[in-house]
Write a protein that holds these residues in place. Structure first.
Motif, PDB file in Angstrom:
ATOM      1  N   PHE A  56      47.250  10.387  35.015  1.00 59.21           N
ATOM      2  CA  PHE A  56      48.613   9.941  34.430  1.00 59.21           C
ATOM      3  C   PHE A  56      48.354   9.493  33.031  1.00 59.21           C
ATOM      4  CE2 PHE A  56      48.304   8.533  38.957  1.00 59.21           C
ATOM      5  CZ  PHE A  56      49.366   9.172  39.386  1.00 59.21           C
ATOM      6  N   ALA A  57      49.430   9.310  32.210  1.00 63.54           N
ATOM      7  CA  ALA A  57      49.445   8.947  31.068  1.00 63.54           C
ATOM      8  C   ALA A  57      50.360   7.647  31.149  1.00 63.54           C
ATOM      9  CB  ALA A  57      49.763   9.650  29.713  1.00 63.54           C
ATOM     10  N   ILE A  58      50.237   6.261  31.112  1.00 67.67           N
ATOM     11  CA  ILE A  58      51.242   5.395  31.188  1.00 67.67           C
ATOM     12  C   ILE A  58      51.688   4.996  29.807  1.00 67.67           C
ATOM     13  CG2 ILE A  58      51.518   3.071  32.198  1.00 67.67           C
ATOM     14  CD1 ILE A  58      49.400   3.815  34.208  1.00 67.67           C
ATOM     15  N   THR A  59      52.790   5.035  29.493  1.00 69.85           N
ATOM     16  CA  THR A  59      53.527   4.669  28.040  1.00 69.85           C
ATOM     17  C   THR A  59      54.390   3.482  28.331  1.00 69.85           C
ATOM     18  OG1 THR A  59      53.587   7.068  27.897  1.00 69.85           O
ATOM     19  CG2 THR A  59      55.106   5.510  26.560  1.00 69.85           C
ATOM     20  N   SER A  60      54.078   2.570  27.440  1.00 66.48           N
ATOM     21  CA  SER A  60      54.771   1.330  27.202  1.00 66.48           C
ATOM     22  C   SER A  60      55.248   1.183  25.819  1.00 66.48           C
ATOM     23  CB  SER A  60      54.029   0.316  27.633  1.00 66.48           C
ATOM     24  OG  SER A  60      53.214   0.422  28.879  1.00 66.48           O
ATOM     25  N   PHE A  61      56.278   0.356  25.835  1.00 69.49           N
ATOM     26  CA  PHE A  61      56.882   0.159  24.274  1.00 69.49           C
ATOM     27  C   PHE A  61      56.723  -1.523  24.173  1.00 69.49           C
ATOM     28  CE2 PHE A  61      59.325   3.766  24.590  1.00 69.49           C
ATOM     29  CZ  PHE A  61      59.336   4.122  23.284  1.00 69.49           C
ATOM     30  N   GLY A  62      56.431  -1.818  22.631  1.00 69.06           N
ATOM     31  CA  GLY A  62      56.472  -3.205  22.497  1.00 69.06           C
ATOM     32  C   GLY A  62      56.547  -3.559  21.055  1.00 69.06           C
ATOM     33  N   LYS A  63      56.694  -4.613  20.455  1.00 72.56           N
ATOM     34  CA  LYS A  63      57.047  -4.927  18.901  1.00 72.56           C
ATOM     35  C   LYS A  63      55.811  -4.731  18.150  1.00 72.56           C
ATOM     36  CE  LYS A  63      61.443  -5.603  19.124  1.00 72.56           C
ATOM     37  NZ  LYS A  63      62.503  -4.181  18.877  1.00 72.56           N
ATOM     38  N   THR A  64      54.642  -5.105  19.157  1.00 72.37           N
ATOM     39  CA  THR A  64      53.431  -5.249  18.470  1.00 72.37           C
ATOM     40  C   THR A  64      52.320  -4.188  19.411  1.00 72.37           C
ATOM     41  OG1 THR A  64      52.647  -7.058  19.693  1.00 72.37           O
ATOM     42  CG2 THR A  64      53.311  -7.443  17.662  1.00 72.37           C
ATOM     43  N   ILE A  65      51.484  -3.777  19.001  1.00 76.74           N
ATOM     44  CA  ILE A  65      50.519  -2.812  19.757  1.00 76.74           C
ATOM     45  C   ILE A  65      50.048  -3.665  20.671  1.00 76.74           C
ATOM     46  CG2 ILE A  65      48.367  -1.516  19.719  1.00 76.74           C
ATOM     47  CD1 ILE A  65      48.600  -0.946  16.868  1.00 76.74           C
ATOM     48  N   GLU A  66      49.824  -5.100  20.607  1.00 76.23           N
ATOM     49  CA  GLU A  66      49.255  -5.906  21.608  1.00 76.23           C
ATOM     50  C   GLU A  66      50.308  -6.173  22.769  1.00 76.23           C
ATOM     51  OE1 GLU A  66      48.898  -6.505  18.361  1.00 76.23           O
ATOM     52  OE2 GLU A  66      47.320  -7.570  18.002  1.00 76.23           O
ATOM     53  N   ASP A  67      51.690  -6.230  22.549  1.00 75.76           N
ATOM     54  CA  ASP A  67      52.610  -6.290  23.602  1.00 75.76           C
ATOM     55  C   ASP A  67      52.629  -5.103  24.388  1.00 75.76           C
ATOM     56  OD1 ASP A  67      53.654  -8.531  22.693  1.00 75.76           O
ATOM     57  OD2 ASP A  67      55.315  -7.764  21.957  1.00 75.76           O
ATOM     58  N   ALA A  68      52.666  -3.766  23.777  1.00 81.52           N
ATOM     59  CA  ALA A  68      52.740  -2.732  24.290  1.00 81.52           C
ATOM     60  C   ALA A  68      51.561  -2.436  25.378  1.00 81.52           C
ATOM     61  CB  ALA A  68      53.017  -1.331  23.306  1.00 81.52           C
ATOM     62  N   ILE A  69      50.390  -2.466  24.588  1.00 81.41           N
ATOM     63  CA  ILE A  69      49.262  -2.100  25.226  1.00 81.41           C
ATOM     64  C   ILE A  69      48.998  -2.864  26.673  1.00 81.41           C
ATOM     65  CG2 ILE A  69      47.352  -3.402  24.235  1.00 81.41           C
ATOM     66  CD1 ILE A  69      47.265   0.467  25.124  1.00 81.41           C
ATOM     67  N   ALA A  70      49.289  -4.269  26.581  1.00 80.59           N
ATOM     68  CA  ALA A  70      49.174  -5.243  27.543  1.00 80.59           C
ATOM     69  C   ALA A  70      50.002  -4.564  28.802  1.00 80.59           C
ATOM     70  CB  ALA A  70      49.721  -6.313  27.172  1.00 80.59           C
ATOM     71  N   LYS A  71      51.225  -3.719  28.558  1.00 75.64           N
ATOM     72  CA  LYS A  71      52.148  -3.443  29.644  1.00 75.64           C
ATOM     73  C   LYS A  71      51.370  -2.235  30.239  1.00 75.64           C
ATOM     74  CE  LYS A  71      56.312  -5.011  27.455  1.00 75.64           C
ATOM     75  NZ  LYS A  71      57.371  -4.407  26.522  1.00 75.64           N
ATOM     76  N   SER A  72      50.759  -1.491  29.350  1.00 78.25           N
ATOM     77  CA  SER A  72      50.166  -0.135  29.783  1.00 78.25           C
ATOM     78  C   SER A  72      48.823  -0.583  30.676  1.00 78.25           C
ATOM     79  CB  SER A  72      49.752   0.857  28.706  1.00 78.25           C
ATOM     80  OG  SER A  72      50.780   1.387  28.156  1.00 78.25           O
ATOM     81  N   PHE A  73      48.266  -1.568  30.140  1.00 74.50           N
ATOM     82  CA  PHE A  73      46.984  -1.754  30.887  1.00 74.50           C
ATOM     83  C   PHE A  73      47.541  -2.593  32.298  1.00 74.50           C
ATOM     84  CE2 PHE A  73      44.493  -2.409  26.801  1.00 74.50           C
ATOM     85  CZ  PHE A  73      43.975  -1.032  27.059  1.00 74.50           C
TER      86      PHE A  73
END
Ligand code: AMP
Ligand code: GLY
Length: 428
Positions: A385-402
């Protein structure tokens, strides 16, 4: 419109997901597809390189456009096959013909192309068994590390980066005389090592005009901290903080324009994606490689950031009206984390039952290697799988993907826990 996508990975799921949002789409088929693409259209179990079977499918389902995901069918000439057929020749294929696909299919061809058209790239020489003795002297003329590349497609494994001159000379022999990478290594490109930070820029072209798509950074090694074996890609981030507007403008002027103009000058009618692997060397872009397709997992962050209708853009490619098409990209940051099978990129087991997919709400899960077994989704590849998320910062987006990566489960699940981390620390 009825559209057929060729391929079966996360890239093709991202294409299918995006095309399914187009008002112009009637029916979508994916050959062969995976358990994820089945949510966006109809999978058809034929190989992306079985051109006769593809022809029958296109005929049977009244397909109006074919979008080619991977390089293999392009390098093998799927587009040329369509053009040579009385029935198929009117149906647009998005992806270059064999001549354009050589940008990826032959490193020697792509280096010659870059030098001919003034595209910045590392200095190089090509060697075959006929001039192999000159290889040693060329290696001695360079400063280490030495970069040796098999000319042909070698499933992403044909590049060696070696510190020691004697070892580099031995590997040159190994590639050319002992077929270390099979026929792909009959010709070997040796080039200067470029120091810098790597990123990828993607271009969609109709052969005349182009759109520069969002840039992305990929994470190629299996281990945290960029250690261990090379993979197809363990995660991606878009946009790339060290590729600001001024840098992308340089890429456009020094690389994209000469590339598109060079194709025209050489009589190569290129309709499709160009993936430009670049090194940012102290603010100056230099091309590492071209690919004749989108990247995987880069597509899973690049395509979701495009706000415009992808099918409309592809129609622009087909009819050479891309310059008339509306094109916009969100400023939000997209990250993707790739979940792989235990053991990948070496041997791994398939057929592990996947749970937890329905509990993910904050991310988009793209399937890379999955299949259905009865009612269950099971693993069916190294990258799952590749789990994609959006955020205003990399920190926000990656926290959702993790968080989503923890929600999905199957035996042997592994992912890199440091995707995007190097970019967060930039400039801090
Ligand atoms: P390629 O298969 O051409 O993408 O090469 C694989 C990887 O090797 C690239 O993604 C780069 O990280 C690295 N690489 C290739 N060519 C060079 C070069 N000339 N200088 C530095 N690194 C390189
Ligand atoms: N992620 C690298 C590639 O698609 O080639």
């Amino acid at each position: 419109m009825n559209v057929l996508i060729l391929g079966s990975g996360g890239r093709e799921h991202a294409f299918a997901w995006k095309l399914a949002q187009s008002k112009q789409l009637e029916n979508l088929y994916i050959a062969p597809g995976n358990a994820g693409t089945a949510q966006c259209g109809t999978n058809v179990n034929i190989s992306a390189t079985d051109f006769d079977a593809i022809k029958n499918l296109v005929w049977e389902k009244s397909i109006d456009m074919v979008l080619v995901g991977p390089e293999d069918p392009l390098v093998k000439g799927v587009h040329d096959y369509f053009l040579a057929d009385e029935v198929l020749k009117e149906i647009p294929v998005i992806g270059p013909k064999k001549d354009g696909a050589q940008l990826e299919g032959s490193k020697d061809f792509s280096k010659q192309f870059m030098f001919k058209h003034g595209v910045p790239t590392a200095k190089y020489k090509s060697f075959t068994k006929d001039n192999i003795t000159e290889g040693a002297a060329f290696i001695d003329s360079l400063t280490p590390p030495y970069v040796l590349k098999a000319d042909g497609l070698a499933a992403g494994k044909g590049v060696l980066i070696i510190d020691d001159a004697a070892e580099a000379k031995a590997e040159l022999q190994n590639m050319i005389l002992n077929a270390k990478f099979g026929n792909a290594g009959n010709t070997v490109v040796i080039e200067e090592f470029l120091k810098g930070i790597e990123l990828s820029v993607f271009v969609l072209t109709d052969g005349k005009s182009y759109k520069i798509l969002p840039a992305a950074k990929d994470y190629k090694r299996i281990g945290v901290g960029d250690t261990g074996l090379n993979t197809g890609g363990m995660g991606a981030v878009s946009p790339v903080p060290f590729a600001d507007e001024a840098f992308i403008k340089k890429v456009e002027e020094k690389i994209v324009k000469p590339t598109i103009n060079g194709l025209v000058k050489d009589g190569i009618d290129y309709r499709g994606f160009i993936f430009i692997g670049l090194m940012n060397c102290d603010g100056e872009p230099s091309v590492i490689e071209y690919n004749c397709r989108m990247g995987d997992p880069e597509t899973e962050v690049v395509i979701p950031r495009i706000e415009s209708d992808l099918l409309d853009l592809l129609q622009g490619v087909a009819t050479q009206t891309l310059h008339e098409k509306q094109f916009s990209v969100t400023k939000d940051i997209a990250t993707t984390v790739v979940l792989v099978s235990g053991g990948y990129p070496e041997d791994y087991e398939k057929n592990k039952v996947v749970t937890g997919l329905n509990n993910i709400t904050n991310s988009q899960v793209f399937h890379s290697g999955t299949a259905f077994k009865n009612e269950d989704v099971v693993t069916n590849g190294g990258r799952v799988f590749a789990i994609t998320s959006f955020g205003k910062t990399i920190e926000d987006a990656i926290a959702k993907s993790f968080a989503a990566a923890e929600t999905v489960n199957y035996e042997g699940k592994y992912y890199r826990s440091d995707i995007g981390k190097d970019l967060m620390n930039l400039g801090k």
